[in-house]
Design an enzyme around this catalytic site. Structure first.
Site, mmCIF file in Angstrom:
data_model
loop_
_atom_site.group_PDB
_atom_site.id
_atom_site.type_symbol
_atom_site.label_atom_id
_atom_site.label_comp_id
_atom_site.label_asym_id
_atom_site.label_seq_id
_atom_site.Cartn_x
_atom_site.Cartn_y
_atom_site.Cartn_z
ATOM 1 N N HIS A 157 0.814 -1.225 0.000
ATOM 2 C CA HIS A 157 0.000 0.000 0.000
ATOM 3 C C HIS A 157 0.844 1.270 0.000
ATOM 4 O O HIS A 157 0.323 2.344 -0.270
ATOM 5 C CB HIS A 157 -0.936 -0.002 1.214
ATOM 6 C CG HIS A 157 -2.037 -1.016 1.092
ATOM 7 N ND1 HIS A 157 -3.318 -0.692 0.716
ATOM 8 C CD2 HIS A 157 -2.040 -2.356 1.264
ATOM 9 C CE1 HIS A 157 -4.061 -1.786 0.676
ATOM 10 N NE2 HIS A 157 -3.310 -2.814 1.005
ATOM 11 N N ASP A 365 3.384 9.450 -0.680
ATOM 12 C CA ASP A 365 2.190 8.705 -0.297
ATOM 13 C C ASP A 365 1.986 7.593 -1.317
ATOM 14 O O ASP A 365 2.061 7.844 -2.521
ATOM 15 C CB ASP A 365 0.970 9.646 -0.316
ATOM 16 C CG ASP A 365 -0.042 9.303 0.758
ATOM 17 O OD1 ASP A 365 -0.122 8.124 1.131
ATOM 18 O OD2 ASP A 365 -0.741 10.225 1.217
HETATM 19 P P1 ADQ Z 1 -3.117 6.107 4.759
HETATM 20 O O1 ADQ Z 1 -1.707 6.544 4.958
HETATM 21 O O2 ADQ Z 1 -3.910 5.947 5.975
HETATM 22 O O3 ADQ Z 1 -3.208 4.778 3.884
HETATM 23 P P2 ADQ Z 1 -5.035 7.479 2.841
HETATM 24 O O4 ADQ Z 1 -4.950 6.746 1.560
HETATM 25 O O5 ADQ Z 1 -5.179 8.947 2.661
HETATM 26 O O6 ADQ Z 1 -3.761 7.271 3.787
HETATM 27 O O7 ADQ Z 1 -6.277 6.940 3.641
HETATM 28 C C1 ADQ Z 1 -6.693 7.535 4.825
HETATM 29 C C2 ADQ Z 1 -8.148 7.164 5.097
HETATM 30 O O8 ADQ Z 1 -8.439 7.557 6.436
HETATM 31 C C3 ADQ Z 1 -9.114 7.885 4.182
HETATM 32 O O9 ADQ Z 1 -10.137 7.014 3.794
HETATM 33 C C4 ADQ Z 1 -9.646 9.009 5.076
HETATM 34 O O10 ADQ Z 1 -10.988 9.391 4.817
HETATM 35 C C5 ADQ Z 1 -9.550 8.408 6.447
HETATM 36 N N1 ADQ Z 1 -9.374 9.489 7.426
HETATM 37 C C6 ADQ Z 1 -8.380 10.380 7.495
HETATM 38 N N2 ADQ Z 1 -8.613 11.267 8.499
HETATM 39 C C7 ADQ Z 1 -9.755 10.912 9.071
HETATM 40 C C8 ADQ Z 1 -10.547 11.419 10.163
HETATM 41 N N3 ADQ Z 1 -10.189 12.502 10.871
HETATM 42 N N4 ADQ Z 1 -11.660 10.779 10.483
HETATM 43 C C9 ADQ Z 1 -12.046 9.690 9.782
HETATM 44 N N5 ADQ Z 1 -11.363 9.172 8.747
HETATM 45 C C10 ADQ Z 1 -10.248 9.772 8.393
HETATM 46 C C11 ADQ Z 1 -2.263 3.865 3.302
HETATM 47 C C12 ADQ Z 1 -1.215 4.491 2.377
HETATM 48 C C13 ADQ Z 1 -1.904 5.310 1.300
HETATM 49 C C14 ADQ Z 1 -2.881 4.421 0.526
HETATM 50 C C15 ADQ Z 1 -3.798 3.669 1.474
HETATM 51 C C16 ADQ Z 1 -4.627 2.618 0.734
HETATM 52 O O11 ADQ Z 1 -0.319 5.312 3.115
HETATM 53 O O12 ADQ Z 1 -0.960 5.880 0.410
HETATM 54 O O13 ADQ Z 1 -3.686 5.245 -0.317
HETATM 55 O O14 ADQ Z 1 -3.055 2.986 2.476
HETATM 56 O O15 ADQ Z 1 -3.816 1.766 -0.020
#
Ligand code: ADQ
Length: 466
Positions: A157, A365
Site C-alpha cells: 500500500h 504517499d
Molecule cells: P493512509 O496513509 O492511511 O493509507 P489514505 O490513503 O489517505 O492514507 O487513507 C486515509 C483514510 O483515512 C481515508 O479514507 C480518510 O478518509 C480516512 N481518514 C483520514 N482522516 C480521518 C478522520 N479525521 N476521520 C475519519 N477518517 C479519516 C495507506 C497508504 C496510502 C494508501 C492507502 C490505501 O499510506 O498511500 O492510499 O493505504 O492503499
C-alpha cells in the site's frame, strides 16, 4: 470457487450496523471475502504476556475474521519497531527518521513466523491467499517453509522507494528475496514497480523474463501496478446521506461566507502537514486582500503515538497552528482551524462537499485516498478544486488536479491563489475528468484486477484456483 484468505496486520470487517466509520479498503476486502467466502486473518490488536497462538473467530456481516494476540515485545519490535520505525520512514524517503535495530528485524521475522504457523493449519488446498502491506512481506516465505503451496499474492500500500534509498536498509536483499516467495506482487503505481525492478536487476542478479515477470533468487515472480481506489458507489451514497447534509449545513453556517480550504490526513510526517501549514501561512502573507475570505480547516487525528517521531511532529504542528492564528487572527476572525479528531465517513463527505479547495500535499504517499474522496464529494454544478502533491501515487491518475511540489511553500501558496480564483467552467471541466477516473478506477476495479491477476499468475506451485 476457491476461498480467498486475506491477511493484514489489523482486521476490520464492517460491523454491518450502519456505522459508517469503516474505511473503503475494509469494505472492499469484506466484499471480496463475501464473494469468495473466505477469511480475514491478522492481529487482534490485543497483547498477552506470552504468545499462545489461540485463535479468535468471529463472523460479522458475512465475513469471518480470525485473529491472534501478540506479545508486548512483538508490539515493540515488530509493529512499532520494524514496521513503523524502519520500513515506514525508509519507504517514505525519511532515512533520517529510520531506526535500524537488529532486535526489530528479529521481532519482525518472529511475528511473521507466528502468523504463518497459526494460519497454515487453516489453509485448504484450493485457497488463494492475499497478503497486505509492509508489515507482512516475509509471510509467504514463512508459509512456504511450512509446506504451503497455494497461490499467494502481495499488495504493497505504500511506495516502493528508489533503489538508492532502499539500499539504506540493512539486509535489504533478504527482504527482496522474501518478495520472491509470492506468486504475484502488486504495487500502487508503475513508478514503484519500476523501482522494485531496478533493484532486482541491479542488486539481485535478476532478470525480466517478460513484461511483468521477473526472475531472481531461483524463483519467478509476477509483478504489476494496481492503483487502489475508493468505494465510489458507497461514497456517493454517503454524500447524499442525512448526516452529510447536516454536516454541510453546519460547515456552511460556521464558515460564514468564507471559502473553505480543507485537509484531512492521519497525523503522519509523510503527509507534509508542516509544509502545508507553512504554504498556507505564505498565502496569507502574500495576499492580504484575500485573508478574510478564506478559512483553512485541517483535520488530523493522531496516529502511532508511541513512536517518538509522531510525538515530535504533533508538538511542532501545535505550535505552528498557534503561530499562524496568533499572527493573522482578528477579534472576529481566525484563518485556521486545526482538529485532531476522527470523523465518520459520511461526516467527512459533508465537510469535503462544502470546501472550495482540497489541499492534499503529502511528501510521499503510496496512493492517497483522501484526494479521491474529496473529488467524489463535490457538487457537480459548483465543484471545488483539488491541489495535489506530485509525490502522491494518486497524481499519476489525477493530472487535472493542480499538481504541486509539497516542499515548496511558494508553489502551494500560488496554487491556493489560483484555485480560489478559478472560474466555474474550469472547475467543472477539471472536476468532471477527475470524477470519471475516481468512479471508473474504484476499489472494486482494483480488487478484481488483483484477484484476476493472482488467479492467472503462472504459479510455480501445483495448487491452482478454480
Ligand atoms: P493512509 O496513509 O492511511 O493509507 P489514505 O490513503 O489517505 O492514507 O487513507 C486515509 C483514510 O483515512 C481515508 O479514507 C480518510 O478518509 C480516512 N481518514 C483520514 N482522516 C480521518 C478522520 N479525521 N476521520 C475519519 N477518517 C479519516 C495507506 C497508504 C496510502 C494508501 C492507502 C490505501 O499510506 O498511500 O492510499 O493505504 O492503499
Amino acid at each position: 470457487m476457491s476461498r480467498l484468505i486475506v491477511v493484514s496486520n489489523r482486521v476490520s470487517p464492517p460491523t454491518g450496523d450502519g456505522e459508517e466509520s469503516v474505511g473503503g479498503l475494509a469494505m472492499a476486502l469484506a466484499a471480496a471475502l463475501k464473494a469468495y467466502s473466505g477469511i480475514w486473518f491478522g492481529w487482534s490488536g490485543a497483547t498477552v504476556p506470552s504468545f499462545t497462538g489461540e485463535l479468535h473467530t468471529d463472523t460479522v456481516g458475512g465475513v469471518t475474521s480470525v485473529t491472534v494476540d501478540l506479545e508486548e515485545i512483538d508490539l515493540d519490535e515488530y509493529y512499532n519497531g520494524y514496521a513503523n520505525k524502519t520500513l515506514w520512514p525508509l519507504f517514505h524517503y525519511r532515512i533520517d527518521l529510520a531506526a535500524f535495530d537488529r532486535a526489530y528485524g528479529t521481532g519482525y521475522r518472529r511475528v511473521n513466523r507466528r502468523f504463518a504457523e497459526t494460519l497454515a493449519p487453516l489453509i485448504q488446498p484450493d485457497d488463494v491467499i492475499w497478503v497486505h502491506d509492509y508489515h507482512l512481506i516475509p509471510l509467504a516465505q514463512e508459509l512456504r517453509s511450512l509446506g504451503v503451496r497455494n497461490r499467494i499474492g502481495f499488495f504493497l500500500h505504500i511506495p516502493w522507494p528508489a533503489h538508492q534509498v532502499f539500499t539504506n536498509l540493512p539486509r535489504h536483499r533478504q527482504l527482496v528475496e522474501a518478495m520472491f516467495a509470492y506468486d504475484l506482487a502488486g504495487f500502487q503505481t508503475a513508478e514503484y514497480l519500476q523501482a522494485f525492478e531496478d533493484y532486482v536487476l541491479s542488486e539481485a542478479d535478476g532478470s525480466v523474463l517478460s513484461p511483468g515477470r521477473l526472475r531472481a533468487f531461483g524463483r519467478d515472480l509476477e509483478v504489476g501496478a494496481f492503483p487502489i481506489g475508493i468505494d465510489a458507489a458507497d461514497f456517493a451514497r454517503m454524500v447524499a446521506s442525512p448526516r452529510a447534509r447536516k454536516m454541510r449545513d453546519l460547515m456552511t453556517a460556521s464558515t460564514v461566507f468564507r471559502q473553505l480550504v480543507v485537509g484531512v490526513d492521519r497525523l503522519d510526517y509523510s503527509k507534509g502537514l508542516e509544509e502545508r501549514f507553512l504554504g498556507f501561512e505564505r498565502f496569507l502573507i502574500e495576499n492580504p486582500d484575500l485573508r478574510r475570505e478564506v478559512l483553512m480547516l485541517q483535520i488530523a487525528p493522531v496516529s502511532r503515538e508511541s513512536v517518538e517521531a509522531y510525538q515530535e511532529i504533533r508538538g511542532r504542528l501545535d505550535s505552528l497552528s498557534g503561530r499562524i492564528n496568533g499572527e493573522f487572527s482578528d477579534v472576529d476572525w481566525a484563518p485556521f482551524r486545526y482538529v485532531n479528531k476522527n470523523y465518520r465517513r459520511d461526516e467527512l463527505a459533508g465537510i469535503y462537499g462544502v470546501a472550495r479547495v482540497g489541499l492534499v500535499t503529502p511528501l510521499r504517499d503510496g496512493m492517497n485516498l483522501v484526494a479521491k474522496e474529496f473529488v467524489a464529494a463535490q457538487n457537480p454544478d459548483d465543484p471545488g478544486v483539488l491541489i495535489l502533491s506530485r509525490f502522491a501515487g494518486a497524481a499519476g491518475q489525477m493530472s487535472e488536479a493542480l499538481l504541486v511540489n509539497p516542499n515548496s511553500t511558494e508553489e502551494v501558496a500560488d496554487a491556493l491563489k489560483r484555485a480560489l480564483a478559478m472560474s466555474r467552467p474550469e472547475r467543472i471541466r477539471r472536476w468532471q475528468a477527475l470524477f470519471d477516473t475516481v468512479q471508473r478506477e474504484d476499489v472494486t476495479a482494483w480488487r478484481d484486477a488483483f484477484v484476476a491477476a493472482l488467479a492467472g499468475a503462472r504459479s510455480q506451485r501445483p495448487a491452482l484456483v478454480g
